[in-house]
Each structure stands twice: as structure tokens, then as C-alpha cells.
Design an enzyme around this catalytic site. Structure first.
Site, PDB file in Angstrom:
ATOM      1  N   HIS A  61      50.087  31.595  39.464  1.00 18.16           N
ATOM      2  CA  HIS A  61      50.117  33.027  39.772  1.00 18.16           C
ATOM      3  C   HIS A  61      51.352  33.688  39.162  1.00 18.16           C
ATOM      4  O   HIS A  61      51.249  34.735  38.493  1.00 18.16           O
ATOM      5  CB  HIS A  61      50.102  33.233  41.285  1.00 18.16           C
ATOM      6  CG  HIS A  61      50.308  34.657  41.709  1.00 18.16           C
ATOM      7  ND1 HIS A  61      49.367  35.645  41.496  1.00 18.16           N
ATOM      8  CD2 HIS A  61      51.358  35.270  42.316  1.00 18.16           C
ATOM      9  CE1 HIS A  61      49.823  36.797  41.964  1.00 18.16           C
ATOM     10  NE2 HIS A  61      51.026  36.604  42.463  1.00 18.16           N
ATOM     11  N   THR A  91      50.292  34.215  46.523  1.00 17.24           N
ATOM     12  CA  THR A  91      48.943  34.122  45.966  1.00 17.24           C
ATOM     13  C   THR A  91      48.711  32.746  45.357  1.00 17.24           C
ATOM     14  O   THR A  91      49.544  32.246  44.607  1.00 17.24           O
ATOM     15  CB  THR A  91      48.762  35.199  44.880  1.00 17.24           C
ATOM     16  OG1 THR A  91      49.123  36.455  45.440  1.00 17.24           O
ATOM     17  CG2 THR A  91      47.330  35.238  44.391  1.00 17.24           C
TER      18      THR A  91
HETATM   19 CA    CA Z   1      51.666  37.988  48.401  1.00 13.56          CA
END
Ligand code: CA
Length: 411
Positions: free
Chosen positions: A129, A345
Site C-alpha cells: 500500500h 490499508t
Molecule cells: Ca488508514
């Protein structure tokens, strides 16, 4: 692991197997909010079990609208409660024969936030990410900031707007700077996004000045939930320099209502990625600190079928939960029961496993096609986002259920 057989009818694809037994807070039309344990499509009423003295706990601790006081009894007690319930659901007739009313249909229950979250921190611990975001904003050669492989980067989030699955959100309004404009405008966000994350709930206080080591960090983790870190990318982009996320994040964060204990996840431990360069000594760890948890995100437009837009896995995390806790407390910052730590994430290695629309649509340049033929680069009004997660090995399944919420128009 010992094979367990329960007399409760648990569907084969249920996340809430006899090996899981997660904790949550539920209510029904007859029952005030109270602690429960999920099994299949049923909920065991823990407060009821305490009232009939099957559990040697003051029922008042279990008849509350959060688990904080229960968690504060300590892991020895909370684990023992889980073990008693496991026995009652397998080969002990006390519950089955004498108190069938203490097994409640999940369909009749409303789930609530399981804990009062005092403080919430969100990390940024997926290298895939961070690399994707960095590539979009700074180019592939400068994707990771110089600190990223040395520090589990994080920021302090907003606890008041954490909501349970099933509570819908409104599209936030705020300042954005349109492309090529010279002054910001105030408008409803045009770039509402989800972030596929997990979060862990702190299960033990520390005192100011105390550090948690990676060796015993798991003693301080009560369990995990799924976590959708809603994000308004246009608001975030204009506001985040120099102090990081603010109103682009704080309008809402959704969690799944059942807290899956680390005990239930023990069977699914795996090694994490090799960390190179070597981390500083306080972040070193040994053993398998990652977990193989399959994660997915679906988007369901209004009046349409849902479609899975991402399949990822918690095992990809570069920084593990023990390192996150060790880092969070290395300056003496104290932890409180109920504090929540988001993973960041969780993106995987290829584009089918990216954990946000920002990455899936590559900053809005690659539309995704929904089940009804419509396309998305970010979320539209009335889209429902559903996240699910489960671990499965040797015929044993332990899962989180889902976190589901709809994006309503701006107020
Ligand atoms: Ca976040």
C-alpha cells in the site's frame, strides 16, 4: 489442534465455528445490551450465564453496553470464560438442557460497538500500500519515504466517530483544491473511498512511561476486528501537509462487531516478510507474528448485486502488531483498555488485492465495473461497502463476519 464437535447447528461456511467464539455486545427487543459469544447463527448470552451462576462472574460486568470492564478482568479470566462456553457448546448439557433461552438467534439481535474506544491510532504498515501511494504521488523511485522501513508509521485518529457495522455514513463536505484552481472550494467530497484494514483492541493498561516489548506485546492485545477506514481523498489531499490526516478521515470509521481473540487465531500464524534493512533492537522480534487471514471487499450499488473488488490477506503486513505496540509505547505513551489500533490499508502484491479505490482505480484513471454494468473510480451515493475476513486451515474456519455500511448523500 483437538477436534471439537458442537451440538449447535453451525453452517459449514460460518465464520463463527466452535474454534472461534468471538466476543461482542448485542441486544434484542427483550434483552438490554450485554456481552455475548457468537456460535454459528446464534449468540450465547454471557450475562444470562452469569445470572444462573454457570459463569463465576458478577452479571453486572456483563450487562453493560461495552466489554471494557469485562476485558479489565484480565486474559486469564476472559480466556477461561471462552473455555467454559466452548465446553458448554460441546459435551456439557447444562446450557443445552437447562437454559436453551440463553442461546439467542443472531437474526433477532442488534450488534453494538463492542468496546468504548478511548484512543484510536492508525498505522501505515503494508509495504504494498505505501509503495502504491508513494508511486502515485512521488514516482516509483521515491515511493517509500526514508523512514518507512525503520518506523511503523502511524497517526492519531478520531475515536468518537468509530461506528459498528450496519450504521450508514453521509458523504462528508469540506475544503478541496480543484485541479488547476488557485483557491480552495467548499463542497461534498467527490472522492469518498474505503480502506481495507484490520484493527486490534488493547486488552491491558500500561502506566505512563512504561514500554511494551515485542516479546510480550500479545498479552496486551484482546483481539481483532475488521476495520473500514473511510477516507475522502480530495479533502485529505488538500489538508494533509504538514501534519497528516484530519477531516478527510475523521468523519467515520466502521468496525465489525465481533472481537476475534488471538487465541482463536493461534492456529493461523505465519511468518511475516523479511525486514531489510534490519530494524532497531526495540523492534526486533522472533517467531511467527503474522496471521493468514483472507480479506475481501465488495461494493453493492443501490438495487444491484454486490461485486468483490479486492481480495487481500493480513499476512502481507510488513510491520506486525507486536512491533506496532512496541513502537507506540517506546516513548512512554500509555495504553488503555479499549484503545484501537488500525493496521493501515492492507494491499497485496497485485492489483486484484489492492485495499482502496485510490489504488484499484489508480488515482481515478482505471474505472472498475460493477455487477450492474455501472463504473466506479470512487464511491457513489448509496453504494454499500462490505468487508469480510476469515482464516481457514485443516478444515478449521475462524472468521470475522462482516463490516457493512452504505454511503448516503451529503447532509
Ligand atoms: Ca488508514
Amino acid at each position: 489442534m483437538d477436534k471439537l464437535t458442537t451440538w449447535v447447528n453451525v453452517p459449514a461456511d460460518s465464520d463463527f465455528s466452535i474454534y472461534n467464539l468471538p466476543f461482542g455486545i448485542f441486544s434484542t427487543s427483550d434483552l438490554s445490551p450485554r456481552a455475548g459469544i457468537a456460535i454459528g447463527n446464534k449468540i450465547v448470552d454471557l450475562a444470562g450465564l452469569a445470572r444462573v451462576k454457570i459463569l463465576p462472574i458478577d452479571p453486572a460486568i456483563l450487562e453493560q453496553n461495552t466489554l471494557n470492564d469485562f476485558i479489565s478482568l484480565g486474559k486469564a479470566t476472559t480466556s477461561a470464560v471462552r473455555a467454559v462456553v466452548q465446553r458448554l457448546l460441546c459435551n456439557d448439557d447444562a446450557l443445552r438442557q437447562n437454559y436453551p433461552q440463553l442461546l439467542v438467534d443472531m437474526a433477532d439481535a442488534t450488534m453494538h460497538l463492542p468496546v468504548q474506544v478511548g484512543d484510536y491510532t492508525d498505522f501505515y504498515s503494508s509495504i504494498e500500500h505505501a509503495t502504491n501511494i508513494g508511486t502515485m504521488f512521488r514516482g516509483v523511485d521515491n515511493a517509500l519515504m526514508p523512514n518507512w522501513k525503520h518506523i511503523p508509521v502511524g497517526y492519531h485518529g478520531r475515536a468518537s466517530s468509530i461506528i459498528p457495522s450496519g450504521v450508514d455514513i453521509h458523504r462528508p463536505k469540506g475544503q478541496v483544491m480543484p485541479k488547476d484552481a488557485t483557491a480552495p472550494v467548499f463542497q461534498a467530497s467527490g472522492r469518498v473511498d474505503f480502506e481495507l484494514e484490520t484493527a486490534f483492541i488493547v486488552g491491558k493498561d500500561t502506566t505512563l512511561g512504561e514500554n511494551i516489548s515485542t516479546k510480550n506485546a500479545e498479552d496486551y492485545i484482546f483481539g481483532m476486528v475488521l476495520f473500514n477506514d473511510w477516507s475522502a481523498r480530495d479533502i485529505q489531499k488538500w489538508e494533509y501537509v504538514p501534519l497528516g490526516p484530519f477531516l478527510g478521515k475523521s468523519f467515520a470509521s466502521s468496525i465489525s462487531p465481533w472481537i476475534v481473540t488471538l487465541e482463536a487465531l493461534e492456529h493461523f500464524r505465519v511468518a511475516g516478510p523479511v525486514q531489510e534493512p534490519a530494524v532497531l533492537p526495540y523492534l526486533e522480534y522472533s517467531g511467527n507474528k503474522n496471521y493468514d487471514i483472507a480479506l475481501e471487499v465488495s461494493i453493492q450499488p443501490k438495487d444491484a448485486e454486490e461485486k468483490v473488488v479486492s481480495r487481500s490477506n493480513f499476512k502481507y503486513m510488513y510491520w506486525n502488531m507486536a512491533q506496532q505496540l512496541a513502537h507506540h509505547t517506546i516513548n512512554g505513551c500509555n495504553m488503555k483498555i479499549g484503545d484501537m489500533m488500525g493496521s493501515g490499508t492492507i494491499s497485496g502484491k497485485d492489483e486484484s488485492s489492492y485495499g482502496s479505490m485510490l489504488e484499484l482505480s489508480w488515482a481515478g484513471t482505471k474505472p472498475l465495473t460493477m455487477a450492474d454494468g455501472s463504473t466506479r473510480v470512487f464511491l457513489k451515493d448509496y453504494d454499500t461497502v462490505i468487508m469480510r475476513g476469515h482464516a481457514e486451515k485443516d478444515g478449521i474456519r475462524v472468521g470475522f463476519g462482516e463490516v457493512r455500511s452504505q454511503v448516503l448523500p451529503a447532509l
